[in-house]
Design a protein around this motif. Structure first.
Motif, PDB file in Angstrom:
ATOM      1  N   LEU A  88       0.808  -1.217   0.000  1.00 11.88           N
ATOM      2  CA  LEU A  88       0.000   0.000   0.000  1.00 11.88           C
ATOM      3  C   LEU A  88       0.841   1.267   0.000  1.00 11.88           C
ATOM      4  CD1 LEU A  88      -2.879  -0.908   2.503  1.00 11.88           C
ATOM      5  CD2 LEU A  88      -3.112  -0.474   0.047  1.00 11.88           C
ATOM      6  N   VAL A  89       2.012   1.232   0.613  1.00 11.17           N
ATOM      7  CA  VAL A  89       2.780   2.471   0.813  1.00 11.17           C
ATOM      8  C   VAL A  89       4.107   2.507   0.077  1.00 11.17           C
ATOM      9  CG1 VAL A  89       1.739   2.815   3.082  1.00 11.17           C
ATOM     10  CG2 VAL A  89       3.921   1.608   2.917  1.00 11.17           C
ATOM     11  N   GLY A  90       4.589   1.374  -0.443  1.00  9.81           N
ATOM     12  CA  GLY A  90       5.960   1.321  -0.911  1.00  9.81           C
ATOM     13  C   GLY A  90       6.231   1.835  -2.301  1.00  9.81           C
ATOM     14  N   ILE A  91       5.218   1.847  -3.190  1.00  7.89           N
ATOM     15  CA  ILE A  91       5.485   2.136  -4.596  1.00  7.89           C
ATOM     16  C   ILE A  91       5.961   3.570  -4.813  1.00  7.89           C
ATOM     17  CG2 ILE A  91       3.146   2.863  -5.193  1.00  7.89           C
ATOM     18  CD1 ILE A  91       5.447   0.576  -7.285  1.00  7.89           C
ATOM     19  N   GLY A  92       5.685   4.453  -3.878  1.00  6.07           N
ATOM     20  CA  GLY A  92       6.157   5.832  -4.018  1.00  6.07           C
ATOM     21  C   GLY A  92       7.645   6.001  -3.798  1.00  6.07           C
ATOM     22  N   SER A  93       8.335   4.950  -3.360  1.00 12.15           N
ATOM     23  CA  SER A  93       9.789   5.025  -3.175  1.00 12.15           C
ATOM     24  C   SER A  93      10.527   4.350  -4.322  1.00 12.15           C
ATOM     25  CB  SER A  93      10.177   4.349  -1.851  1.00 12.15           C
ATOM     26  OG  SER A  93       9.809   2.975  -1.861  1.00 12.15           O
ATOM     27  N   THR A  94       9.872   4.245  -5.474  1.00  8.06           N
ATOM     28  CA  THR A  94      10.429   3.578  -6.657  1.00  8.06           C
ATOM     29  C   THR A  94      10.595   4.596  -7.784  1.00  8.06           C
ATOM     30  OG1 THR A  94       8.294   3.054  -7.653  1.00  8.06           O
ATOM     31  CG2 THR A  94       9.114   1.531  -5.948  1.00  8.06           C
ATOM     32  N   PRO A  95      11.004   4.155  -8.986  1.00  5.30           N
ATOM     33  CA  PRO A  95      11.096   5.081 -10.119  1.00  5.30           C
ATOM     34  C   PRO A  95       9.798   5.770 -10.496  1.00  5.30           C
ATOM     35  CG  PRO A  95      12.377   3.116 -10.578  1.00  5.30           C
ATOM     36  CD  PRO A  95      11.643   2.858  -9.291  1.00  5.30           C
ATOM     37  N   VAL A  96       8.672   5.321  -9.969  1.00  6.22           N
ATOM     38  CA  VAL A  96       7.410   6.014 -10.227  1.00  6.22           C
ATOM     39  C   VAL A  96       7.528   7.485  -9.837  1.00  6.22           C
ATOM     40  CG1 VAL A  96       4.986   6.185  -9.504  1.00  6.22           C
ATOM     41  CG2 VAL A  96       5.963   3.954 -10.053  1.00  6.22           C
ATOM     42  N   THR A  97       8.237   7.773  -8.754  1.00  9.38           N
ATOM     43  CA  THR A  97       8.442   9.169  -8.344  1.00  9.38           C
ATOM     44  C   THR A  97       9.805   9.699  -8.813  1.00  9.38           C
ATOM     45  OG1 THR A  97       9.224   8.336  -6.206  1.00  9.38           O
ATOM     46  CG2 THR A  97       6.947   9.082  -6.332  1.00  9.38           C
ATOM     47  N   PHE A  98      10.854   8.932  -8.602  1.00 11.05           N
ATOM     48  CA  PHE A  98      12.199   9.455  -8.856  1.00 11.05           C
ATOM     49  C   PHE A  98      12.481   9.676 -10.340  1.00 11.05           C
ATOM     50  CE2 PHE A  98      12.848   7.429  -4.635  1.00 11.05           C
ATOM     51  CZ  PHE A  98      13.158   8.585  -3.950  1.00 11.05           C
ATOM     52  N   SER A  99      11.882   8.858 -11.220  1.00 10.90           N
ATOM     53  CA  SER A  99      12.126   9.066 -12.651  1.00 10.90           C
ATOM     54  C   SER A  99      11.486  10.367 -13.126  1.00 10.90           C
ATOM     55  CB  SER A  99      11.602   7.882 -13.465  1.00 10.90           C
ATOM     56  OG  SER A  99      10.191   7.783 -13.389  1.00 10.90           O
ATOM     57  N   ARG A 100      10.397  10.782 -12.486  1.00  7.34           N
ATOM     58  CA  ARG A 100       9.796  12.070 -12.840  1.00  7.34           C
ATOM     59  C   ARG A 100      10.781  13.202 -12.557  1.00  7.34           C
ATOM     60  NH1 ARG A 100       5.381  15.204 -13.689  1.00  7.34           N
ATOM     61  NH2 ARG A 100       5.403  17.215 -12.618  1.00  7.34           N
ATOM     62  N   ILE A 101      11.419  13.147 -11.405  1.00  7.01           N
ATOM     63  CA  ILE A 101      12.369  14.201 -11.043  1.00  7.01           C
ATOM     64  C   ILE A 101      13.539  14.237 -12.015  1.00  7.01           C
ATOM     65  CG2 ILE A 101      13.960  14.980  -9.239  1.00  7.01           C
ATOM     66  CD1 ILE A 101      11.997  13.689  -7.209  1.00  7.01           C
ATOM     67  N   VAL A 102      14.083  13.071 -12.342  1.00 13.57           N
ATOM     68  CA  VAL A 102      15.220  13.005 -13.265  1.00 13.57           C
ATOM     69  C   VAL A 102      14.816  13.474 -14.661  1.00 13.57           C
ATOM     70  CG1 VAL A 102      16.804  11.410 -14.429  1.00 13.57           C
ATOM     71  CG2 VAL A 102      16.432  11.230 -11.969  1.00 13.57           C
ATOM     72  N   ASN A 103      13.637  13.069 -15.129  1.00 10.91           N
ATOM     73  CA  ASN A 103      13.173  13.508 -16.446  1.00 10.91           C
ATOM     74  C   ASN A 103      13.022  15.020 -16.528  1.00 10.91           C
ATOM     75  OD1 ASN A 103      12.782  11.365 -18.390  1.00 10.91           O
ATOM     76  ND2 ASN A 103      11.268  10.512 -16.992  1.00 10.91           N
ATOM     77  N   LEU A 104      12.635  15.663 -15.426  1.00  8.23           N
ATOM     78  CA  LEU A 104      12.488  17.116 -15.423  1.00  8.23           C
ATOM     79  C   LEU A 104      13.834  17.832 -15.444  1.00  8.23           C
ATOM     80  CD1 LEU A 104       9.538  17.573 -12.889  1.00  8.23           C
ATOM     81  CD2 LEU A 104       9.493  18.022 -15.346  1.00  8.23           C
ATOM     82  N   TRP A 105      14.827  17.272 -14.755  1.00  9.87           N
ATOM     83  CA  TRP A 105      16.131  17.924 -14.674  1.00  9.87           C
ATOM     84  C   TRP A 105      16.973  17.721 -15.938  1.00  9.87           C
ATOM     85  CZ3 TRP A 105      17.770  21.693 -11.812  1.00  9.87           C
ATOM     86  CH2 TRP A 105      17.251  21.901 -10.521  1.00  9.87           C
ATOM     87  N   PHE A 106      16.861  16.560 -16.566  1.00 12.93           N
ATOM     88  CA  PHE A 106      17.772  16.214 -17.651  1.00 12.93           C
ATOM     89  C   PHE A 106      17.023  16.111 -18.967  1.00 12.93           C
ATOM     90  CE2 PHE A 106      19.752  14.737 -13.786  1.00 12.93           C
ATOM     91  CZ  PHE A 106      21.062  15.165 -13.923  1.00 12.93           C
ATOM     92  N   VAL A 107      17.576  16.714 -20.005  1.00 13.76           N
ATOM     93  CA  VAL A 107      16.950  16.719 -21.322  1.00 13.76           C
ATOM     94  C   VAL A 107      17.871  16.066 -22.349  1.00 13.76           C
ATOM     95  CG1 VAL A 107      15.956  18.141 -23.143  1.00 13.76           C
ATOM     96  CG2 VAL A 107      15.638  18.784 -20.743  1.00 13.76           C
ATOM     97  N   THR A 108      19.021  16.674 -22.597  1.00 13.60           N
ATOM     98  CA  THR A 108      19.928  16.187 -23.632  1.00 13.60           C
ATOM     99  C   THR A 108      20.449  14.793 -23.310  1.00 13.60           C
ATOM    100  OG1 THR A 108      20.600  18.457 -24.076  1.00 13.60           O
ATOM    101  CG2 THR A 108      22.009  16.711 -24.952  1.00 13.60           C
ATOM    102  N   HIS A 109      20.768  14.538 -22.052  1.00 11.89           N
ATOM    103  CA  HIS A 109      21.313  13.239 -21.633  1.00 11.89           C
ATOM    104  C   HIS A 109      20.336  12.535 -20.696  1.00 11.89           C
ATOM    105  CE1 HIS A 109      25.114  14.199 -23.523  1.00 11.89           C
ATOM    106  NE2 HIS A 109      25.121  15.363 -22.903  1.00 11.89           N
ATOM    107  N   ARG A 110      19.073  12.614 -21.034  1.00 10.39           N
ATOM    108  CA  ARG A 110      18.033  12.045 -20.182  1.00 10.39           C
ATOM    109  C   ARG A 110      18.182  10.528 -20.027  1.00 10.39           C
ATOM    110  NH1 ARG A 110      12.079  13.709 -21.624  1.00 10.39           N
ATOM    111  NH2 ARG A 110      12.727  15.575 -20.456  1.00 10.39           N
ATOM    112  N   GLY A 111      18.461   9.836 -21.117  1.00 14.58           N
ATOM    113  CA  GLY A 111      18.584   8.379 -21.051  1.00 14.58           C
ATOM    114  C   GLY A 111      19.683   7.938 -20.107  1.00 14.58           C
ATOM    115  N   LEU A 112      20.853   8.585 -20.209  1.00  8.18           N
ATOM    116  CA  LEU A 112      21.967   8.228 -19.330  1.00  8.18           C
ATOM    117  C   LEU A 112      21.644   8.566 -17.880  1.00  8.18           C
ATOM    118  CD1 LEU A 112      24.836   7.200 -18.963  1.00  8.18           C
ATOM    119  CD2 LEU A 112      25.665   9.513 -19.466  1.00  8.18           C
TER     120      LEU A 112
END
Length: 380
Positions: A88-112
């Motif tokens: 019930l509580v654990g999925i928010g500590s996965t890439p479901v949240t953290f990948s959003r943050i990384v996608n917002l910060w990185f554009v040119t080298h987003r994949g890496l």
């Protein structure tokens, strides 16, 4: 944490409570299905309230609920109840949240950047087994759960509080508007969404059980327990390499073209494992190809979600795609185990897995070019 610790805990709980391994394994299935179902919900909260807030709350509650395994009693239902709580509580500590943050910060080298972020789970596969083994030996299986729960509470949570921020504006002058993208309803009507969903489901179905059952696959092929352990280390290192290399390539080439060979090579690996006593080198090589593909798939989900559907409602859309991965990963080990019970070998499932890998790769080739995304307020 759940997938890398339960195997060490089950023998001790079986001795204390008399529970069967099949009954205890149902706990990880409960967790996987529940967490996957909630992924779009947590992703939507990340879009609305900010991924940092959702991650902080989830890390805190996940750590506390995981520590609650130390309190389970002789009733198997108390064990399942904790798995429900963790799900019930654990999925928010996965890439479901953290990948959003990384996608917002990185554009040119987003994949890496995504590949580097996802190294955490690969490192966990290397760090957790010796940590859990030591904790059980020193303090018993109950306190071992408390020790492991210290990772999200004493490591992950402080790091997020101190360092993680979401950008309030584009990070470069030529960066796309972070709010560009389609609404969830539009994404769910898009053929490309369901193509990605189907590809992820097929590949995870082929891989998930192979990972969990790899020690037994190795044993049936004549390897000793120490050799099987080395195969698992090769698998973990391959996942790590797959995430970095694939992330680097995604920044330079069309994603489906990158993944075609990466997802087709494991098909040959599955056929190798289905053979008769291929030997340590061949099994380790097959494990490497399987692990490399698994690392690539984790990068791919986040990358495709951002490129085809944008960041305006990324959390909810990514969460829906993550459901395919989570549900299939929960089903696959049971499917592999059922085939092993009925046939006495994994050969039929491994042959089927080879076809699933190829089909999953070919589906992605139908996605077409990356779309030019509009600001969210203009999206239909």
């Amino acid at each position: 944490m759940p997938y890398n610790t339960i195997g060490f805990m089950m023998p001790h709980m079986a001795r204390e409570f008399g529970w069967s391994f099949g009954a205890m394994s149902l706990g990880i299935t409960i967790f996987g299905v529940l967490a996957s179902a909630l992924a779009p919900v947590f992703g939507g909260w990340a879009d609305r309230f900010g991924a940092r807030r959702v991650a902080i709350a989830s890390l805190l509650l996940f750590g506390l609920s995981f520590a609650a395994f130390a309190l389970v009693g002789p009733s198997l239902w108390s064990f399942y109840a904790v798995w429900v709580l963790v799900g019930l509580v654990g999925i928010g500590s996965t890439p479901v949240t953290f990948s959003r943050i990384v996608n917002l910060w990185f554009v040119t080298h987003r994949g890496l950047a995504l590949g580097l972020m996802l190294l955490g789970s690969s490192l966990a596969a290397l760090v957790l087994p010796p940590l859990v083994t030591w904790a059980i030996g020193a303090h018993g299986w109950r306190m071992a759960h408390v020790v492991v729960a210290g990772l999200p509470l004493l490591v992950g949570l402080p790091l997020v509080l101190a360092l993680v921020r979401e950008p309030r504006a584009p990070v470069a002058a030529d960066a796309p508007i972070p709010a560009a993208g389609v609404r969830p309803a539009e994404a769910f009507r898009d053929r490309r969404f369901w193509t990605i969903f189907a590809s992820i489901f097929l590949v995870a179905l082929a891989y998930g059980g192979a990972h969990i059952h790899m020690p037994e696959i190795a044993r049936l092929n004549g390897l000793t327990p120490p050799e099987a352990a080395r195969v698992m280390q090769v698998l973990a290192l391959a996942i790590l390499a797959g995430r970095v290399v694939t992330g680097y390539l995604l920044d330079r080439f069309w994603a489906p073209a990158v993944c075609l060979p990466i997802l087709c090579l494991p098909a040959a690996a599955a056929l190798t494992l289905a053979g008769t006593s291929p030997g340590f080198a061949a099994i380790a090589g097959a494990a490497f190809l399987l692990g490399f593909a698994a690392g690539a798939e984790s990068d791919l989900i986040a990358y495709l979600a951002s490129r085809y559907f944008g960041m305006a409602h990324y959390g909810r859309i990514y969460g829906a795609l993550y459901m395919a991965f989570g549900l299939s990963s929960a089903i696959s080990p049971a499917l592999y185990g059922r085939v092993r019970d009925l046939a006495g070998t994994y050969e039929p499932m491994l042959i089927a897995a080879s076809g699933l890998f190829v089909l999953g790769a070919l589906l992605l080739l139908t996605l077409g070019r990356y779309p030019v995304l509009r600001p969210a307020e203009a999206a239909a």
